[in-house]
Design a protein around this motif. Structure first.
Motif, PDB file in Angstrom:
ATOM      1  N   ASP A 122       1.047  -1.317   0.121  1.00  0.00           N
ATOM      2  CA  ASP A 122      -0.193   0.172  -0.058  1.00  0.00           C
ATOM      3  C   ASP A 122       1.269   1.490  -0.248  1.00  0.00           C
ATOM      4  O   ASP A 122       1.501   1.220   0.973  1.00  0.00           O
ATOM      5  CB  ASP A 122      -0.862   0.020   1.667  1.00  0.00           C
ATOM      6  N   THR A 123       1.151   1.564  -0.827  1.00  0.00           N
ATOM      7  CA  THR A 123       1.554   3.667  -1.565  1.00  0.00           C
ATOM      8  C   THR A 123       0.901   4.816  -0.582  1.00  0.00           C
ATOM      9  O   THR A 123       1.085   5.865  -0.774  1.00  0.00           O
ATOM     10  CB  THR A 123       2.153   3.945  -2.684  1.00  0.00           C
ATOM     11  N   GLY A 124      -0.174   4.368  -0.163  1.00  0.00           N
ATOM     12  CA  GLY A 124      -0.946   5.589   0.430  1.00  0.00           C
ATOM     13  C   GLY A 124      -1.414   5.022   1.571  1.00  0.00           C
ATOM     14  O   GLY A 124      -1.111   4.328   2.555  1.00  0.00           O
ATOM     15  N   HIS A 174       6.061  11.425   1.137  1.00  0.00           N
ATOM     16  CA  HIS A 174       6.485  11.385   0.269  1.00  0.00           C
ATOM     17  C   HIS A 174       6.516   9.569   0.642  1.00  0.00           C
ATOM     18  O   HIS A 174       6.854   9.466   1.684  1.00  0.00           O
ATOM     19  CB  HIS A 174       7.824  11.815  -0.138  1.00  0.00           C
ATOM     20  N   VAL A 175       6.463   8.804  -0.604  1.00  0.00           N
ATOM     21  CA  VAL A 175       6.471   7.122   0.580  1.00  0.00           C
ATOM     22  C   VAL A 175       7.202   6.503  -0.690  1.00  0.00           C
ATOM     23  O   VAL A 175       6.480   6.583  -2.027  1.00  0.00           O
ATOM     24  CB  VAL A 175       5.404   6.322   0.724  1.00  0.00           C
ATOM     25  N   THR A 176       7.972   5.464   0.071  1.00  0.00           N
ATOM     26  CA  THR A 176       9.510   4.871  -1.318  1.00  0.00           C
ATOM     27  C   THR A 176       9.363   4.064  -0.336  1.00  0.00           C
ATOM     28  O   THR A 176       9.374   3.074   0.949  1.00  0.00           O
ATOM     29  CB  THR A 176      10.634   5.704  -0.905  1.00  0.00           C
ATOM     30  N   GLY A 218       9.851  14.384   1.879  1.00  0.00           N
ATOM     31  CA  GLY A 218      10.177  14.969   0.964  1.00  0.00           C
ATOM     32  C   GLY A 218      11.263  13.920  -0.149  1.00  0.00           C
ATOM     33  O   GLY A 218      10.855  12.753   0.697  1.00  0.00           O
ATOM     34  N   PRO A 219      11.317  14.363  -1.182  1.00  0.00           N
ATOM     35  CA  PRO A 219      11.965  12.791  -2.284  1.00  0.00           C
ATOM     36  C   PRO A 219      13.169  11.769  -1.216  1.00  0.00           C
ATOM     37  O   PRO A 219      14.200  12.666  -0.961  1.00  0.00           O
ATOM     38  CB  PRO A 219      11.914  13.258  -3.366  1.00  0.00           C
ATOM     39  N   ILE A 220      13.354  10.723  -1.746  1.00  0.00           N
ATOM     40  CA  ILE A 220      14.085  10.053  -1.188  1.00  0.00           C
ATOM     41  C   ILE A 220      15.322   9.669  -1.671  1.00  0.00           C
ATOM     42  O   ILE A 220      14.982   9.256  -2.836  1.00  0.00           O
ATOM     43  CB  ILE A 220      14.385   8.716   0.296  1.00  0.00           C
ATOM     44  N   PRO A 221      16.191  10.412  -1.879  1.00  0.00           N
ATOM     45  CA  PRO A 221      17.254  10.076  -3.371  1.00  0.00           C
ATOM     46  C   PRO A 221      17.870   8.371  -3.088  1.00  0.00           C
ATOM     47  O   PRO A 221      18.624   8.551  -1.995  1.00  0.00           O
ATOM     48  CB  PRO A 221      18.546  11.376  -3.064  1.00  0.00           C
ATOM     49  N   ARG A 270       8.586   4.858  -6.172  1.00  0.00           N
ATOM     50  CA  ARG A 270       8.141   6.274  -5.168  1.00  0.00           C
ATOM     51  C   ARG A 270       7.163   6.914  -5.344  1.00  0.00           C
ATOM     52  O   ARG A 270       6.471   6.896  -6.361  1.00  0.00           O
ATOM     53  CB  ARG A 270       9.263   6.863  -5.518  1.00  0.00           C
ATOM     54  N   GLN A 271       6.265   7.424  -4.373  1.00  0.00           N
ATOM     55  CA  GLN A 271       4.879   7.805  -4.812  1.00  0.00           C
ATOM     56  C   GLN A 271       4.801   8.995  -3.780  1.00  0.00           C
ATOM     57  O   GLN A 271       5.014   9.260  -2.824  1.00  0.00           O
ATOM     58  CB  GLN A 271       3.738   7.045  -3.422  1.00  0.00           C
ATOM     59  N   VAL A 272       4.690  10.000  -4.624  1.00  0.00           N
ATOM     60  CA  VAL A 272       3.985  11.297  -3.814  1.00  0.00           C
ATOM     61  C   VAL A 272       2.402  12.074  -3.540  1.00  0.00           C
ATOM     62  O   VAL A 272       1.991  11.891  -4.671  1.00  0.00           O
ATOM     63  CB  VAL A 272       4.942  12.900  -5.242  1.00  0.00           C
ATOM     64  N   TRP A 273       2.503  12.296  -2.668  1.00  0.00           N
ATOM     65  CA  TRP A 273       1.076  13.073  -2.267  1.00  0.00           C
ATOM     66  C   TRP A 273       1.576  14.627  -2.291  1.00  0.00           C
ATOM     67  O   TRP A 273       1.512  14.826  -0.896  1.00  0.00           O
ATOM     68  CB  TRP A 273       1.077  12.381  -1.156  1.00  0.00           C
ATOM     69  N   PRO A 274       1.345  15.179  -3.352  1.00  0.00           N
ATOM     70  CA  PRO A 274       0.816  16.616  -3.140  1.00  0.00           C
ATOM     71  C   PRO A 274       0.409  17.319  -2.431  1.00  0.00           C
ATOM     72  O   PRO A 274       0.446  18.248  -1.103  1.00  0.00           O
ATOM     73  CB  PRO A 274       0.840  17.559  -4.249  1.00  0.00           C
ATOM     74  N   LEU A 275      -0.805  16.634  -2.391  1.00  0.00           N
ATOM     75  CA  LEU A 275      -1.917  17.649  -0.972  1.00  0.00           C
ATOM     76  C   LEU A 275      -2.565  15.865   0.340  1.00  0.00           C
ATOM     77  O   LEU A 275      -3.530  15.577   0.479  1.00  0.00           O
ATOM     78  CB  LEU A 275      -3.360  17.470  -1.478  1.00  0.00           C
ATOM     79  N   ALA A 276      -1.150  15.800   0.517  1.00  0.00           N
ATOM     80  CA  ALA A 276      -1.117  14.848   1.623  1.00  0.00           C
ATOM     81  C   ALA A 276      -2.311  15.327   2.443  1.00  0.00           C
ATOM     82  O   ALA A 276      -3.063  14.196   3.523  1.00  0.00           O
ATOM     83  CB  ALA A 276      -0.062  13.958   2.114  1.00  0.00           C
ATOM     84  N   SER A 277      -2.264  16.252   3.111  1.00  0.00           N
ATOM     85  CA  SER A 277      -2.839  16.254   4.621  1.00  0.00           C
ATOM     86  C   SER A 277      -2.926  18.284   5.055  1.00  0.00           C
ATOM     87  O   SER A 277      -1.697  18.402   4.658  1.00  0.00           O
ATOM     88  CB  SER A 277      -2.794  15.462   5.660  1.00  0.00           C
ATOM     89  N   PRO A 278      -3.679  18.747   5.423  1.00  0.00           N
ATOM     90  CA  PRO A 278      -3.823  19.899   5.700  1.00  0.00           C
ATOM     91  C   PRO A 278      -2.151  20.104   6.786  1.00  0.00           C
ATOM     92  O   PRO A 278      -2.015  19.415   7.974  1.00  0.00           O
ATOM     93  CB  PRO A 278      -4.909  20.344   7.237  1.00  0.00           C
ATOM     94  N   LYS A 279      -1.503  21.347   6.055  1.00  0.00           N
ATOM     95  CA  LYS A 279      -0.303  21.479   7.351  1.00  0.00           C
ATOM     96  C   LYS A 279      -0.540  21.934   8.850  1.00  0.00           C
ATOM     97  O   LYS A 279       0.191  21.531   9.478  1.00  0.00           O
ATOM     98  CB  LYS A 279       0.512  23.096   6.681  1.00  0.00           C
ATOM     99  N   HIS A 280      -1.883  22.217   9.380  1.00  0.00           N
ATOM    100  CA  HIS A 280      -1.977  22.447  10.704  1.00  0.00           C
ATOM    101  C   HIS A 280      -3.794  21.734  11.209  1.00  0.00           C
ATOM    102  O   HIS A 280      -4.562  21.912  10.220  1.00  0.00           O
ATOM    103  CB  HIS A 280      -2.255  22.935  11.163  1.00  0.00           C
ATOM    104  N   THR A 281      -4.275  20.935  11.582  1.00  0.00           N
ATOM    105  CA  THR A 281      -5.288  21.087  12.231  1.00  0.00           C
ATOM    106  C   THR A 281      -5.822  21.808  13.620  1.00  0.00           C
ATOM    107  O   THR A 281      -5.499  21.437  14.454  1.00  0.00           O
ATOM    108  CB  THR A 281      -5.578  19.070  11.762  1.00  0.00           C
TER     109      THR A 281
END
Length: 530
Positions: A101-103, A363-365, A435-438, A464-475
């Motif tokens: 699962d990447t999400g 990011h999920v690697t 961020g990305p894992i090189p 490598r999976q990128v989630w640009p809108l993963a979650s709110p910066k603050h809740t």
């Protein structure tokens, strides 16, 4: 161990077919024209994630016999699922070694909406407990220099013996955390459990449950203000929150911290080859919704008769951009984040705030290695490889990387992979980061020079999976006061401002389904009306 050649060929063919099916877009678009029968209402759903799936299934199963409805889902991606996704493990030899699962990946025993959805989708037999490992994993908290805490399974206390262990280590004040969890979690679990509530607004529901402070106050301030020892916050709560939500305590409200520390068992769906994604897909199929993939809704337009039409663009380069559909809808549900949706309205939406909360990228690697290739103990200032925990939690100051905050590193116990006619064992690692894992960082974690190659260092596969809108910066609790932005236009996304999770999205989908039905239901004289 050698396998018979005929068996190996059959297995190879079957796994290639499984890969092709799993990685091809899930096109649920029915090409048949849907004729509108008298009395049927048409609902447009923008987005194809768990909120949309929960909404669509509830409209169909819970209210469809009372008010017949035609559902259309618009999904901008080539697949449904939203932030729920999975991928096959490919070790570069066109072989099949399972999926990851990447999400969003796990849920708890108390997540009543997801548990109900699993039963509705007929997937109860595919629910398994814990992480994908063949033995109980070990856990440790890394502070950047050393492992400050080691435990079995995870960092939570579940038994009387484990509670006593915490009291011996942190004092009697450790019981305060147990009391908060015991007193507050049942209140949250009852949120939206009763659809007969006449007032559907999320802020009002939070106030009635007595969770207003927990929904708005930063988690670190709340915990310290209620006497939770700093050592427990630093060594247990903060790392657990970072692992589950990929945020620091200061970014989240107290509800998130309490949910993260929920001591009940966690589960996942072992539905090959799509995992949790299969739940979303199956709910949408069961809803009989017409699903349009690769379709971006750029504008929602309201006609003089009060009905809505969609202005859409299709990602197919041969398609006409900015096409206004002829279909008219009685109601519209936006089941995706307005922050990145790019949706405009040609009518007033007075309840839509001028500014929306900022979201963060995550990011999920995943990568796999040969059985003998594991994380280097020297990377963690250790001397023996067996001292490295399977689940590495981190503190806010650990900074494994100066450029990227790594929230957790997980090692899935060896997973079967196939190479030719040989069975081999592989290790799977998962890194969640800001961020990305090189490649260079992975090489260093494996004890190699950052200039060497992944393949020569024993890395067989990487994703490598990128989630640009993963979650709110603050809740800090919902900024919107109403789920209904305009007459007949609903929004599920404000639930993330309380708690960003599959369960909360699932609940909001069911809740909005009830609101849509109440808006469109037949007159009171209709037989069978609720």
């Amino acid at each position: 161990m050698k396998l018979p050649l005929a068996f190996s060929f059959s297995l190879f063919a079957a796994t290639v077919i499984a890969r092709d099916v799993a990685q091809s877009p899930i096109d649920l678009h029915s090409t048949e024209d849907q004729t509108r029968q008298d009395g049927r209402k048409r609902i447009a759903i923008v987005g194809g994630g768990i909120a949309a799936a929960s909404l669509a299934y509830s409209l169909y199963a819970d209210y469809g016999y009372l008010q017949p409805m035609d559902l259309t889902i618009y999904e901008v991606a080539a697949r449904v699922g939203g932030r729920v996704n999975s991928t096959l493990v490919d070790n570069l030899a066109y072989t099949y070694g399972g999926f990851v699962d990447t999400g969003a990946s796990t849920f708890s025993a108390d997540d009543w909406c997801l548990q109900t959805a699993i039963d509705d989708a007929g997937m109860r037999r595919e629910v398994v407990e814990g992480v994908p490992s063949y033995q109980q994993p070990t856990a440790g908290v890394w502070d950047g220099q050393t492992f400050v805490l080691r435990r079995d399974r995870d960092l939570k206390s579940r038994t009387q013996l484990e509670y006593a262990r915490d009291i011996l280590k942190y004092g009697l004040s450790a019981r305060k955390l147990q009391k908060f969890i015991r007193d507050k979690l049942p209140l949250f679990h009852s949120l939206y459990s009763n659809n007969q509530d006449p007032n559907p607004n999320l802020p009002d529901a939070i106030r009635r449950l007595g969770l207003e402070e927990e929904s708005r106050r930063p988690a670190d301030e709340y915990l310290m203000g209620n006497g939770i020892p700093p050592e427990i916050i630093h060594n247990i709560i903060q790392p657990t929150v970072r692992a589950l939500f990929a945020h620091n305590l200061s970014d989240l409200n107290a509800v998130s911290a309490l949910i993260a520390m929920n001591p009940t068992a966690t589960y996942r769906l072992e539905s090959e080859p799509r995992g949790n994604l299969e739940l979303v897909s199956r709910l949408i199929r069961l809803s009989e919704a017409r699903t349009l993939l690769n379709t971006h809704v750029s504008m929602i337009s309201r006609s003089s008769n009060g009905k809505y039409t969609m202005v859409v663009s299709v990602t197919d380069p041969l398609a006409t951009l900015g096409t206004k559909e002829n279909d008219e809808y009685d109601a519209v549900v936006i089941a995706t984040h307005l922050q990145g949706a790019g949706i405009e309205f040609d009518f007033p939406a007075p309840l839509l705030p001028k500014s929306l909360p900022d979201f963060v990228e995550r990011h999920v690697t995943h990568f796999s290695t040969r059985q003998e290739i594991r994380l280097a103990p020297s990377f963690f200032n250790l001397t023996i490889a067996n001292e490295i925990p399977d689940l590495i939690f981190t503190t806010s100051g650990s900074r494994i990387s100066n450029e990227t905050d790594i929230f957790t590193v997980e090692h899935y116990d060896t997973s079967d992979g196939f190479s030719g006619d040989m069975i081999e064992q592989i290790n799977i690692y998962k890194i969640i980061s800001s961020g990305p894992i090189p490649d260079s960082m992975i090489l260093q974690m494996l004890g190699n020079s950052p200039d060497s190659s992944l393949q020569s260092s024993g890395v067989k596969w990487i994703d490598r999976q990128v989630w640009p809108l993963a979650s709110p910066k603050h809740t800090r609790g919902p900024q919107l006061d109403n789920v209904e932005l305009a007459n007949g236009v609903f929004y599920t996304g404000l639930s993330d401002e309380l708690l960003s999770s599959m369960e909360m999205s699932c609940r909001m989908g069911r809740r909005v389904a009830h609101m849509v039905y109440r808006k469109l239901r037949p007159p009171m004289g209709f037989a069978g009306h609720l």
